[in-house]
Design a protein around this motif. Structure first.
Motif, short mmCIF file in Angstrom:
data_model
loop_
_atom_site.label_atom_id
_atom_site.label_comp_id
_atom_site.label_asym_id
_atom_site.label_seq_id
_atom_site.Cartn_x
_atom_site.Cartn_y
_atom_site.Cartn_z
N ASP A 213 -2.23 0.27 10.81
CA ASP A 213 -3.50 0.74 11.36
C ASP A 213 -3.40 1.09 12.84
O ASP A 213 -4.38 1.53 13.43
CB ASP A 213 -4.59 -0.32 11.17
N TRP A 251 -6.05 -5.06 8.49
CA TRP A 251 -6.15 -3.65 8.13
C TRP A 251 -6.39 -3.47 6.63
O TRP A 251 -7.06 -2.52 6.20
CB TRP A 251 -4.88 -2.89 8.55
N ILE A 268 -10.32 -5.37 11.82
CA ILE A 268 -9.32 -4.32 11.70
C ILE A 268 -8.31 -4.42 12.85
O ILE A 268 -8.66 -4.51 14.00
CB ILE A 268 -10.00 -2.93 11.73
#
Length: 272
Positions: A213, A251, A268
């Motif tokens: 990510d 992620w 995230i």
């Protein structure tokens, strides 16, 4: 929904290899891949898959003398018998693990590239014909020249060209988006152009090859492009976690509902 396969050669290295299957399943993965199975008995690996409800997505054929720096022998002169034996061994494991894909590495070439490519084409044809008898697919992966200097198959366009020359229905492109970004970038058009040949995808951040990510890749966009292109296979997570594997899986919450941990605990990027 995208199916993610944990790469057990790189992920969950906090525990011994055979314990990584359970760690991957506990983290929400339904599939695994890794470089090589040959240090373990095939039945032992099959049991680890079965006990943890996992599918084997991919592994590599024997690469020659890895410790001496060999990175595959499919393009190397004088290795016909060893190559054939390696493919037979890989197919034995593929049958035991019910694995549909085997990555065949080309090896390095310092000179006489045309001859090396010709050998590669002929040997992959041999591998593909042997694999077809049990419904297996041979994968070819372009690898960037920074991570693997001198590797013969160092360009996605070259890989596609050689797949066309090989002319076997069970030879497909292994598109590692980490390598592809370093090689030439322009990944959106690359996915659209190569979609009919793609048989497996791998991801990692660029340039650090950590959780996917971060860095240069817009993972959500690229996964959407793959979906739009009709790709419904595995996405292998071939990355080196920046820290503890489990702590860095935030992620995954963003891209699948199979992950069991509360997303609020692992935002995230999930890196501490």
């Amino acid at each position: 929904m995208t199916r993610f396969a944990a790469n057990l050669s790189m992920m969950f290295t906090e525990v011994p290899f055979l314990e990584r299957f359970a760690a991957a399943a506990d983290a929400g993965f339904s599939g695994v891949e890794y470089l090589f199975p040959y240090a373990y008995d095939a039945a032992e690996l099959a049991d680890a898959l079965r006990r943890n409800g996992l599918e084997q997505a991919l592994f590599n054929a024997p690469p020659g003398d890895w410790d001496a720096g060999e990175r595959g022998i499919a393009a190397l002169a004088g290795r016909d018998e060893e190559f054939a034996e390696g493919i037979a061994r890989a197919l034995h494991y593929a049958t035991a693990l019910d694995c549909p894909r085997i990555h065949v590495m080309a090896g390095t070439a310092r000179a006489d590239y045309a001859a090396a490519r010709d050998r590669f084409v002929e040997r992959v044809r041999v591998a593909a014909d042997a694999a077809a008898a049990s419904g297996r697919t041979i994968m070819l992966e372009p690898i960037n020249p920074i991570d693997m200097p001198g590797y013969l198959l160092n360009d996605v366009s070259l890989a596609c060209e050689l797949i066309e020359r090989i002319d076997r229905a069970n030879v497909r492109l292994q598109l590692d988006l980490y390598h592809a970004q370093i090689i030439a970038g322009d990944l959106t058009r690359l996915i659209r152009r190569t979609a009919p040949l793609i048989g497996h995808v791998q991801i990692a951040s660029v340039p650090d090859r950590a959780e996917p990510d971060g860095g240069e890749l817009a993972l959500g966009h690229l996964l959407a492009e793959l979906d739009s292109a009709g790709y419904d296979g595995w996405v292998g997570c071939e990355y080196r976690p920046a820290g503890d594997t489990r702590a860095g899986l935030g992620w995954l919450d963003h891209f699948t509902d199979a992950h069991p941990r509360p997303a609020a605990e692992h935002p995230i990027g999930g890196r501490s």
